[in-house]
Design an enzyme around this catalytic site. Structure first.
Site, PDB file in Angstrom:
ATOM      1  CD  GLU A  11      -2.950  -1.256   2.194  1.00 28.35           C
ATOM      2  OE1 GLU A  11      -4.131  -1.568   1.952  1.00 28.35           O
ATOM      3  OE2 GLU A  11      -2.522  -1.082   3.353  1.00 28.35           O
ATOM      4  CD  GLU A  27      -3.850  -6.807   2.925  1.00 25.63           C
ATOM      5  OE1 GLU A  27      -4.947  -6.254   3.162  1.00 25.63           O
ATOM      6  OE2 GLU A  27      -2.751  -6.264   3.135  1.00 25.63           O
TER       7      GLU A  27
END
Length: 508
Positions: free
Chosen positions: A348, A424
Protein backbone atom coordinates in the site's frame (compact mmCIF):
# COMPACT_ATOMS: atom_id res chain seq x y z
CA UNK A 1 26.28 13.16 21.23
CA UNK A 2 26.69 10.34 23.71
CA UNK A 3 24.79 11.20 26.91
CA UNK A 4 27.40 12.02 29.54
CA UNK A 5 25.34 12.22 32.71
CA UNK A 6 22.01 10.62 33.50
CA UNK A 7 21.00 10.98 37.13
CA UNK A 8 19.11 7.70 37.43
CA UNK A 9 18.41 4.65 35.33
CA UNK A 10 15.36 2.41 35.19
CA UNK A 11 15.70 -1.27 34.36
CA UNK A 12 13.82 -2.64 31.33
CA UNK A 13 13.61 -6.06 29.78
CA UNK A 14 15.26 -6.38 26.36
CA UNK A 15 13.81 -7.24 23.92
CA UNK A 16 10.64 -5.27 24.63
CA UNK A 17 8.58 -2.29 23.49
CA UNK A 18 8.38 0.94 25.51
CA UNK A 19 4.61 1.12 25.24
CA UNK A 20 4.18 -2.34 26.78
CA UNK A 21 6.47 -1.46 29.71
CA UNK A 22 4.71 1.69 30.89
CA UNK A 23 6.69 4.26 28.90
CA UNK A 24 3.95 5.96 26.85
CA UNK A 25 0.62 4.36 26.04
CA UNK A 26 -0.13 1.99 23.16
CA UNK A 27 -1.11 3.75 19.93
CA UNK A 28 -3.02 2.24 17.02
CA UNK A 29 -3.62 3.71 13.60
CA UNK A 30 -4.16 2.03 10.26
CA UNK A 31 -3.76 4.52 7.39
CA UNK A 32 -3.05 8.00 8.70
CA UNK A 33 0.31 8.91 10.18
CA UNK A 34 0.13 10.00 13.83
CA UNK A 35 1.84 13.28 12.86
CA UNK A 36 1.65 15.75 9.91
CA UNK A 37 2.88 14.44 6.54
CA UNK A 38 5.91 16.64 5.87
CA UNK A 39 8.71 14.35 4.67
CA UNK A 40 11.47 13.93 5.60
CA UNK A 41 10.69 15.96 8.75
CA UNK A 42 9.16 14.56 11.93
CA UNK A 43 7.86 16.49 14.95
CA UNK A 44 10.41 18.24 17.18
CA UNK A 45 8.78 16.50 20.14
CA UNK A 46 10.69 13.26 19.56
CA UNK A 47 11.28 11.13 22.67
CA UNK A 48 14.51 9.12 22.90
CA UNK A 49 15.08 5.89 24.79
CA UNK A 50 18.66 5.53 26.06
CA UNK A 51 19.79 1.96 26.76
CA UNK A 52 23.01 1.08 28.58
CA UNK A 53 24.63 -2.27 29.27
CA UNK A 54 28.10 -3.20 30.55
CA UNK A 55 29.85 -6.30 29.22
CA UNK A 56 33.05 -7.95 30.36
CA UNK A 57 35.66 -9.02 27.80
CA UNK A 58 38.64 -11.20 28.61
CA UNK A 59 41.86 -10.82 26.61
CA UNK A 60 40.96 -13.61 24.20
CA UNK A 61 37.51 -12.22 23.35
CA UNK A 62 38.78 -8.65 23.09
CA UNK A 63 41.41 -9.70 20.54
CA UNK A 64 38.81 -11.32 18.26
CA UNK A 65 36.71 -9.58 15.60
CA UNK A 66 33.63 -8.55 17.56
CA UNK A 67 30.25 -7.47 16.27
CA UNK A 68 27.07 -6.28 17.94
CA UNK A 69 23.88 -7.38 16.20
CA UNK A 70 20.40 -5.86 16.53
CA UNK A 71 17.64 -7.98 14.95
CA UNK A 72 14.98 -5.29 15.34
CA UNK A 73 14.91 -1.73 16.69
CA UNK A 74 12.02 0.65 16.04
CA UNK A 75 12.59 2.89 14.25
CA UNK A 76 16.32 3.71 14.38
CA UNK A 77 19.35 3.65 16.65
CA UNK A 78 22.65 5.33 17.37
CA UNK A 79 25.33 3.11 18.91
CA UNK A 80 28.16 4.20 21.22
CA UNK A 81 30.83 1.91 22.71
CA UNK A 82 32.92 3.23 25.60
CA UNK A 83 31.68 6.72 24.82
CA UNK A 84 32.73 6.61 21.15
CA UNK A 85 30.20 6.91 18.34
CA UNK A 86 30.04 3.68 16.30
CA UNK A 87 27.18 4.24 13.86
CA UNK A 88 23.53 4.75 12.98
CA UNK A 89 21.02 2.34 11.49
CA UNK A 90 17.39 2.34 10.52
CA UNK A 91 14.77 -0.08 9.04
CA UNK A 92 12.90 -1.32 12.09
CA UNK A 93 12.34 -4.94 11.11
CA UNK A 94 15.72 -5.72 9.57
CA UNK A 95 19.00 -6.78 11.13
CA UNK A 96 21.69 -4.16 11.82
CA UNK A 97 25.26 -5.27 12.49
CA UNK A 98 28.17 -3.11 13.70
CA UNK A 99 31.89 -3.82 14.07
CA UNK A 100 32.63 -3.37 17.79
CA UNK A 101 36.08 -2.46 19.14
CA UNK A 102 35.94 -3.82 22.66
CA UNK A 103 38.80 -3.55 25.12
CA UNK A 104 39.84 -6.04 27.76
CA UNK A 105 37.80 -5.59 30.91
CA UNK A 106 34.55 -3.63 31.28
CA UNK A 107 32.92 -2.10 28.20
CA UNK A 108 29.93 0.23 28.05
CA UNK A 109 27.41 -0.30 25.26
CA UNK A 110 25.01 2.63 24.93
CA UNK A 111 22.16 2.87 22.42
CA UNK A 112 19.91 5.83 21.63
CA UNK A 113 16.57 4.83 20.11
CA UNK A 114 14.47 7.64 18.64
CA UNK A 115 10.68 7.52 18.56
CA UNK A 116 10.60 8.92 15.02
CA UNK A 117 13.00 9.53 12.16
CA UNK A 118 12.78 10.10 8.39
CA UNK A 119 12.37 6.36 7.76
CA UNK A 120 9.15 6.20 9.78
CA UNK A 121 7.49 7.61 6.66
CA UNK A 122 8.27 4.22 5.06
CA UNK A 123 6.78 2.23 7.96
CA UNK A 124 3.11 3.19 8.09
CA UNK A 125 1.80 -0.34 8.59
CA UNK A 126 -1.67 -1.15 9.91
CA UNK A 127 -0.68 -2.01 13.47
CA UNK A 128 0.08 -0.61 16.87
CA UNK A 129 3.00 1.83 16.74
CA UNK A 130 5.67 0.58 19.14
CA UNK A 131 9.24 1.60 19.87
CA UNK A 132 12.37 0.16 21.39
CA UNK A 133 14.82 -2.72 21.02
CA UNK A 134 12.07 -5.25 20.35
CA UNK A 135 14.07 -8.19 18.97
CA UNK A 136 17.22 -9.96 20.12
CA UNK A 137 20.49 -8.05 20.49
CA UNK A 138 23.77 -9.88 20.99
CA UNK A 139 27.56 -9.77 20.61
CA UNK A 140 29.33 -12.09 18.15
CA UNK A 141 33.01 -12.84 18.71
CA UNK A 142 34.57 -14.20 15.51
CA UNK A 143 38.10 -15.41 14.68
CA UNK A 144 40.32 -13.32 12.44
CA UNK A 145 39.73 -14.32 8.80
CA UNK A 146 36.18 -15.50 9.42
CA UNK A 147 33.71 -15.72 6.58
CA UNK A 148 31.46 -12.67 6.29
CA UNK A 149 28.63 -13.88 4.05
CA UNK A 150 27.27 -17.32 3.25
CA UNK A 151 25.26 -17.97 0.12
CA UNK A 152 24.22 -21.56 -0.43
CA UNK A 153 22.55 -22.08 -3.78
CA UNK A 154 20.13 -25.00 -3.96
CA UNK A 155 17.62 -26.61 -6.27
CA UNK A 156 16.08 -30.05 -6.66
CA UNK A 157 19.37 -31.61 -7.78
CA UNK A 158 22.27 -30.12 -5.89
CA UNK A 159 23.73 -27.65 -3.41
CA UNK A 160 26.15 -24.98 -4.58
CA UNK A 161 28.77 -23.40 -2.35
CA UNK A 162 32.19 -22.06 -3.32
CA UNK A 163 34.04 -22.84 -0.08
CA UNK A 164 34.71 -25.92 2.04
CA UNK A 165 31.59 -27.65 3.32
CA UNK A 166 29.94 -30.96 4.18
CA UNK A 167 26.30 -31.98 3.81
CA UNK A 168 24.36 -34.01 6.37
CA UNK A 169 20.87 -35.48 6.14
CA UNK A 170 18.11 -35.06 8.72
CA UNK A 171 19.69 -37.80 10.86
CA UNK A 172 23.02 -35.93 10.72
CA UNK A 173 24.65 -38.58 8.53
CA UNK A 174 26.99 -37.24 5.87
CA UNK A 175 25.49 -37.58 2.40
CA UNK A 176 26.46 -37.10 -1.25
CA UNK A 177 22.93 -36.02 -2.36
CA UNK A 178 22.68 -38.56 -5.20
CA UNK A 179 18.93 -38.93 -4.61
CA UNK A 180 17.91 -35.94 -2.51
CA UNK A 181 14.64 -35.79 -0.64
CA UNK A 182 12.84 -32.65 -1.80
CA UNK A 183 11.33 -30.00 0.47
CA UNK A 184 7.74 -28.84 0.31
CA UNK A 185 5.24 -27.54 2.84
CA UNK A 186 3.80 -31.02 3.44
CA UNK A 187 7.17 -32.73 3.80
CA UNK A 188 9.66 -30.07 4.94
CA UNK A 189 12.81 -32.18 4.78
CA UNK A 190 15.98 -30.25 5.67
CA UNK A 191 19.64 -30.99 5.04
CA UNK A 192 22.41 -29.35 7.06
CA UNK A 193 25.28 -27.75 5.19
CA UNK A 194 28.25 -27.19 7.51
CA UNK A 195 30.53 -24.39 6.32
CA UNK A 196 34.14 -24.66 7.52
CA UNK A 197 36.49 -21.68 7.62
CA UNK A 198 38.94 -20.04 10.06
CA UNK A 199 38.22 -22.66 12.71
CA UNK A 200 34.46 -22.07 12.64
CA UNK A 201 31.83 -24.67 11.78
CA UNK A 202 28.65 -22.90 10.68
CA UNK A 203 25.49 -24.99 10.09
CA UNK A 204 22.98 -23.83 7.48
CA UNK A 205 19.66 -25.65 7.10
CA UNK A 206 18.74 -26.16 3.45
CA UNK A 207 15.57 -27.55 1.91
CA UNK A 208 16.14 -28.72 -1.63
CA UNK A 209 13.37 -27.88 -4.07
CA UNK A 210 12.52 -26.40 -7.46
CA UNK A 211 10.14 -23.60 -8.42
CA UNK A 212 8.67 -22.51 -11.74
CA UNK A 213 5.53 -21.18 -13.43
CA UNK A 214 3.73 -23.31 -15.99
CA UNK A 215 2.39 -22.05 -19.32
CA UNK A 216 -1.04 -22.04 -17.68
CA UNK A 217 0.17 -19.72 -14.91
CA UNK A 218 0.37 -22.41 -12.22
CA UNK A 219 2.88 -22.14 -9.39
CA UNK A 220 4.92 -25.34 -9.58
CA UNK A 221 6.90 -26.59 -6.60
CA UNK A 222 9.00 -29.60 -7.61
CA UNK A 223 6.87 -29.80 -10.75
CA UNK A 224 3.57 -30.00 -8.85
CA UNK A 225 0.89 -27.30 -9.01
CA UNK A 226 0.50 -25.72 -5.58
CA UNK A 227 -2.38 -23.64 -4.21
CA UNK A 228 -1.41 -21.12 -1.51
CA UNK A 229 -3.86 -21.40 1.39
CA UNK A 230 -2.54 -18.43 3.23
CA UNK A 231 -2.82 -15.86 5.97
CA UNK A 232 -1.20 -12.49 6.62
CA UNK A 233 0.93 -12.44 9.76
CA UNK A 234 1.96 -9.48 11.92
CA UNK A 235 4.42 -9.79 14.79
CA UNK A 236 2.03 -8.84 17.57
CA UNK A 237 1.37 -9.94 21.15
CA UNK A 238 -1.23 -8.45 23.52
CA UNK A 239 1.30 -8.09 26.35
CA UNK A 240 4.59 -7.70 24.44
CA UNK A 241 3.70 -5.71 21.32
CA UNK A 242 6.16 -6.40 18.48
CA UNK A 243 8.22 -8.74 20.67
CA UNK A 244 7.56 -12.43 20.27
CA UNK A 245 9.49 -15.28 21.81
CA UNK A 246 10.54 -18.43 19.99
CA UNK A 247 7.81 -20.35 21.84
CA UNK A 248 5.21 -17.71 20.87
CA UNK A 249 6.10 -18.09 17.20
CA UNK A 250 6.28 -21.88 17.18
CA UNK A 251 2.97 -22.18 19.00
CA UNK A 252 1.07 -20.02 16.55
CA UNK A 253 2.64 -21.70 13.52
CA UNK A 254 1.41 -25.03 14.88
CA UNK A 255 -2.06 -23.48 15.25
CA UNK A 256 -1.88 -22.45 11.59
CA UNK A 257 -1.12 -26.06 10.75
CA UNK A 258 -4.29 -27.04 12.64
CA UNK A 259 -6.23 -24.73 10.32
CA UNK A 260 -4.68 -26.23 7.15
CA UNK A 261 -2.80 -23.00 6.36
CA UNK A 262 0.25 -23.62 4.15
CA UNK A 263 1.29 -20.06 3.23
CA UNK A 264 2.23 -16.93 5.17
CA UNK A 265 2.68 -13.40 3.92
CA UNK A 266 4.91 -11.54 6.37
CA UNK A 267 2.81 -8.39 6.46
CA UNK A 268 4.36 -5.89 6.04
CA UNK A 269 8.00 -6.40 6.94
CA UNK A 270 10.53 -9.21 7.43
CA UNK A 271 9.76 -11.27 10.54
CA UNK A 272 12.35 -12.41 13.06
CA UNK A 273 15.06 -14.64 11.56
CA UNK A 274 13.85 -17.46 13.81
CA UNK A 275 10.35 -17.21 12.30
CA UNK A 276 11.72 -17.94 8.82
CA UNK A 277 13.76 -20.83 10.24
CA UNK A 278 10.59 -22.26 11.79
CA UNK A 279 8.77 -21.97 8.46
CA UNK A 280 11.57 -24.04 6.89
CA UNK A 281 11.28 -26.61 9.65
CA UNK A 282 7.49 -26.87 9.96
CA UNK A 283 6.65 -26.39 6.29
CA UNK A 284 5.12 -23.11 5.08
CA UNK A 285 5.41 -21.24 1.80
CA UNK A 286 6.45 -17.67 2.64
CA UNK A 287 5.77 -14.41 0.81
CA UNK A 288 8.66 -12.50 2.40
CA UNK A 289 7.87 -8.77 2.49
CA UNK A 290 10.16 -5.75 2.73
CA UNK A 291 9.62 -3.24 5.55
CA UNK A 292 7.68 -0.80 3.38
CA UNK A 293 4.32 0.94 3.65
CA UNK A 294 3.45 4.60 2.98
CA UNK A 295 -0.33 4.29 3.09
CA UNK A 296 -0.86 7.63 4.84
CA UNK A 297 0.27 9.63 1.81
CA UNK A 298 -2.97 8.61 0.10
CA UNK A 299 -4.97 10.62 2.64
CA UNK A 300 -2.54 13.50 3.22
CA UNK A 301 -4.95 16.06 1.73
CA UNK A 302 -8.03 14.48 3.34
CA UNK A 303 -8.98 13.25 -0.13
CA UNK A 304 -8.18 9.60 -0.80
CA UNK A 305 -5.90 9.30 -3.83
CA UNK A 306 -3.10 7.13 -5.17
CA UNK A 307 -2.00 10.07 -7.31
CA UNK A 308 1.08 10.86 -9.38
CA UNK A 309 3.04 13.21 -7.15
CA UNK A 310 6.64 13.42 -5.98
CA UNK A 311 5.33 13.70 -2.42
CA UNK A 312 5.01 9.91 -2.63
CA UNK A 313 8.38 8.37 -1.68
CA UNK A 314 8.06 5.76 -4.45
CA UNK A 315 7.93 8.57 -7.03
CA UNK A 316 10.72 10.72 -5.55
CA UNK A 317 14.38 10.03 -6.51
CA UNK A 318 15.51 11.22 -3.06
CA UNK A 319 14.09 8.00 -1.59
CA UNK A 320 15.61 5.63 -4.20
CA UNK A 321 18.50 4.38 -2.06
CA UNK A 322 16.22 3.83 0.94
CA UNK A 323 13.90 1.65 -1.18
CA UNK A 324 16.77 -0.42 -2.60
CA UNK A 325 18.29 -0.79 0.88
CA UNK A 326 15.11 -2.41 2.16
CA UNK A 327 15.02 -4.86 -0.75
CA UNK A 328 18.70 -5.69 -0.25
CA UNK A 329 18.35 -6.33 3.48
CA UNK A 330 15.34 -8.57 2.89
CA UNK A 331 17.07 -10.59 0.20
CA UNK A 332 20.49 -11.01 1.78
CA UNK A 333 19.12 -12.08 5.15
CA UNK A 334 16.68 -14.73 3.87
CA UNK A 335 18.22 -15.93 0.57
CA UNK A 336 19.18 -19.37 1.93
CA UNK A 337 15.68 -20.34 3.06
CA UNK A 338 13.63 -22.91 1.15
CA UNK A 339 10.34 -21.62 2.52
CA UNK A 340 10.64 -18.27 0.70
CA UNK A 341 8.80 -18.47 -2.64
CA UNK A 342 8.25 -14.74 -3.28
CA UNK A 343 10.07 -11.51 -2.52
CA UNK A 344 7.41 -8.86 -1.82
CA UNK A 345 8.45 -5.22 -2.29
CA UNK A 346 6.04 -3.85 0.30
CA UNK A 347 2.44 -2.84 0.79
CA UNK A 348 0.00 0.00 0.00
CA UNK A 349 2.60 2.52 -1.14
CA UNK A 350 1.32 3.55 -4.59
CA UNK A 351 3.64 2.75 -7.52
CA UNK A 352 6.65 4.53 -8.97
CA UNK A 353 10.16 4.13 -10.27
CA UNK A 354 11.61 3.30 -6.85
CA UNK A 355 9.64 0.04 -6.81
CA UNK A 356 11.03 -0.72 -10.25
CA UNK A 357 14.52 -0.12 -8.82
CA UNK A 358 13.77 -2.57 -5.98
CA UNK A 359 12.57 -5.20 -8.43
CA UNK A 360 15.56 -4.71 -10.74
CA UNK A 361 17.96 -5.05 -7.82
CA UNK A 362 16.40 -8.34 -6.70
CA UNK A 363 16.19 -9.79 -10.21
CA UNK A 364 19.79 -8.83 -11.03
CA UNK A 365 21.03 -10.22 -7.72
CA UNK A 366 19.12 -13.47 -8.02
CA UNK A 367 20.09 -14.03 -11.66
CA UNK A 368 23.74 -13.79 -10.60
CA UNK A 369 23.33 -16.54 -8.01
CA UNK A 370 22.98 -20.29 -8.40
CA UNK A 371 19.87 -22.24 -7.53
CA UNK A 372 16.18 -21.42 -7.50
CA UNK A 373 14.64 -18.12 -8.61
CA UNK A 374 11.75 -16.74 -6.58
CA UNK A 375 8.88 -14.58 -7.82
CA UNK A 376 8.79 -10.81 -7.28
CA UNK A 377 5.50 -9.57 -5.79
CA UNK A 378 3.98 -6.14 -5.21
CA UNK A 379 0.23 -5.70 -5.15
CA UNK A 380 0.45 -1.96 -5.72
CA UNK A 381 2.20 -2.38 -9.08
CA UNK A 382 -1.00 -2.01 -11.07
CA UNK A 383 -2.10 1.49 -12.13
CA UNK A 384 -5.32 2.98 -10.78
CA UNK A 385 -7.25 0.74 -13.17
CA UNK A 386 -7.14 -2.77 -11.64
CA UNK A 387 -8.11 -4.31 -15.01
CA UNK A 388 -5.07 -2.82 -16.76
CA UNK A 389 -2.10 -5.15 -17.22
CA UNK A 390 0.51 -5.05 -14.47
CA UNK A 391 4.07 -3.95 -15.35
CA UNK A 392 6.84 -6.48 -15.92
CA UNK A 393 8.54 -5.51 -12.66
CA UNK A 394 6.36 -8.12 -10.93
CA UNK A 395 6.09 -11.86 -11.64
CA UNK A 396 2.72 -12.26 -9.93
CA UNK A 397 -0.53 -10.35 -10.53
CA UNK A 398 -1.71 -9.53 -7.04
CA UNK A 399 -4.87 -7.86 -5.76
CA UNK A 400 -6.54 -7.04 -2.45
CA UNK A 401 -10.17 -7.92 -1.81
CA UNK A 402 -10.95 -8.30 -5.48
CA UNK A 403 -13.86 -10.60 -6.20
CA UNK A 404 -13.20 -13.85 -7.98
CA UNK A 405 -15.22 -12.44 -10.88
CA UNK A 406 -12.91 -9.42 -11.12
CA UNK A 407 -9.85 -11.63 -11.18
CA UNK A 408 -11.29 -13.72 -13.99
CA UNK A 409 -12.13 -10.52 -15.87
CA UNK A 410 -8.51 -9.37 -15.54
CA UNK A 411 -7.17 -12.62 -17.00
CA UNK A 412 -9.61 -12.53 -19.92
CA UNK A 413 -9.28 -8.81 -20.69
CA UNK A 414 -5.48 -8.60 -20.54
CA UNK A 415 -4.48 -12.09 -21.66
CA UNK A 416 -1.90 -12.02 -18.86
CA UNK A 417 -0.55 -15.52 -18.17
CA UNK A 418 1.20 -14.71 -14.89
CA UNK A 419 -0.10 -16.35 -11.69
CA UNK A 420 -3.06 -14.55 -10.04
CA UNK A 421 -2.76 -14.10 -6.29
CA UNK A 422 -4.91 -12.42 -3.64
CA UNK A 423 -2.32 -11.11 -1.17
CA UNK A 424 -5.21 -9.96 1.04
CA UNK A 425 -8.76 -11.24 0.85
CA UNK A 426 -11.65 -12.36 3.03
CA UNK A 427 -11.24 -9.78 5.81
CA UNK A 428 -11.56 -11.69 9.09
CA UNK A 429 -13.27 -8.96 11.11
CA UNK A 430 -16.36 -9.44 13.25
CA UNK A 431 -18.13 -12.58 12.07
CA UNK A 432 -15.86 -12.92 9.03
CA UNK A 433 -14.60 -14.50 6.99
CA UNK A 434 -17.74 -15.90 5.42
CA UNK A 435 -16.94 -16.04 1.72
CA UNK A 436 -13.98 -18.41 1.60
CA UNK A 437 -15.67 -21.28 -0.21
CA UNK A 438 -16.93 -18.92 -2.92
CA UNK A 439 -13.35 -17.89 -3.63
CA UNK A 440 -11.93 -21.39 -3.47
CA UNK A 441 -14.45 -22.87 -5.86
CA UNK A 442 -13.05 -20.46 -8.45
CA UNK A 443 -9.40 -20.91 -7.38
CA UNK A 444 -9.60 -24.70 -7.70
CA UNK A 445 -11.27 -24.50 -11.11
CA UNK A 446 -8.70 -22.12 -12.63
CA UNK A 447 -5.04 -23.19 -12.85
CA UNK A 448 -3.85 -19.57 -13.06
CA UNK A 449 -5.32 -18.78 -9.63
CA UNK A 450 -2.63 -19.79 -7.13
CA UNK A 451 -4.49 -18.80 -3.94
CA UNK A 452 -4.40 -16.00 -1.42
CA UNK A 453 -3.82 -14.85 2.14
CA UNK A 454 -6.66 -14.05 4.55
CA UNK A 455 -6.40 -10.70 6.32
CA UNK A 456 -5.17 -11.35 8.99
CA UNK A 457 -3.90 -13.88 11.53
CA UNK A 458 -4.78 -12.35 14.92
CA UNK A 459 -6.45 -9.43 16.66
CA UNK A 460 -4.17 -6.54 17.78
CA UNK A 461 -5.13 -5.42 21.25
CA UNK A 462 -3.38 -4.24 24.42
CA UNK A 463 -4.50 -4.20 28.05
CA UNK A 464 -5.35 -1.01 29.91
CA UNK A 465 -4.45 -0.40 33.57
CA UNK A 466 -7.33 -2.63 34.66
CA UNK A 467 -6.35 -5.46 32.34
CA UNK A 468 -9.16 -4.88 29.83
CA UNK A 469 -8.15 -5.62 26.26
CA UNK A 470 -8.48 -2.40 24.27
CA UNK A 471 -8.24 -1.11 20.71
CA UNK A 472 -7.66 2.18 18.89
CA UNK A 473 -8.83 5.28 20.77
CA UNK A 474 -8.97 3.57 24.16
CA UNK A 475 -5.54 4.98 25.05
CA UNK A 476 -6.27 8.59 24.11
CA UNK A 477 -4.88 8.46 20.56
CA UNK A 478 -5.65 11.61 18.58
CA UNK A 479 -5.50 9.73 15.26
CA UNK A 480 -6.71 6.15 15.25
CA UNK A 481 -8.86 3.59 13.46
CA UNK A 482 -10.94 2.24 16.30
CA UNK A 483 -11.55 -1.49 16.36
CA UNK A 484 -10.14 -2.05 12.87
CA UNK A 485 -7.20 -3.77 14.59
CA UNK A 486 -9.59 -6.52 15.75
CA UNK A 487 -9.67 -8.33 12.43
CA UNK A 488 -7.92 -11.60 13.14
CA UNK A 489 -8.72 -15.12 12.09
CA UNK A 490 -8.00 -15.96 15.75
CA UNK A 491 -8.41 -14.00 18.98
CA UNK A 492 -5.40 -12.24 20.51
CA UNK A 493 -4.73 -15.27 22.76
CA UNK A 494 -4.72 -17.37 19.56
CA UNK A 495 -7.91 -19.21 20.48
CA UNK A 496 -10.15 -20.08 17.53
CA UNK A 497 -13.24 -18.21 16.34
CA UNK A 498 -16.07 -19.45 14.15
CA UNK A 499 -14.17 -17.91 11.22
CA UNK A 500 -11.12 -20.00 12.11
CA UNK A 501 -13.12 -23.16 11.58
CA UNK A 502 -14.56 -21.78 8.32
CA UNK A 503 -10.98 -21.38 7.08
CA UNK A 504 -10.00 -24.83 8.31
CA UNK A 505 -12.91 -26.45 6.48
CA UNK A 506 -12.31 -24.55 3.25
CA UNK A 507 -8.54 -25.07 3.26
CA UNK A 508 -8.82 -28.81 3.94
Amino acid sequence: DCPKVIDSWDRIEVPSCWQMKGYEKPYYTNVNYPYPVDPPYVPDDNPVGVYRRFVEMDATKASMENYIVFEGVAPCLELFINGEYVGFSTVSHSTSEFKADFREGTNEILVKVYKRCASTYLEDQDSSRNNGIFRDVYVLSRPVGHIFDIEVGFDDKSIYYDGEYKVFDADMKETDLKNPILWNAEKPYLYTVVIMQAGEFIPVKIGMRNQSVSKKGELLINGVSVKLKGVNHHDTHPLKGYSMSYDDMRSELLKMKELNINCIRTSHYPPQPAFIELCDELGFYVVDEADMETHGFANRNCVWSYDVNSMWPCQNPMWKDAFIDRAERLYERDKNHACVIMWSLGNESNYGENFAHMSNWIKTRENASKGITRLVHYEGAYPNNPLKKDPDTVDVVSRMYASATDMLAYAVQTGDKRPLFLCEYSHAMGNGPGDLMDYWNVIYNNPQFIGGCIWEWTDHVAPDEDGNLCYGGDFGEETHDGNFCCDGLVFSDRSFKAGSLEAKYTYQ
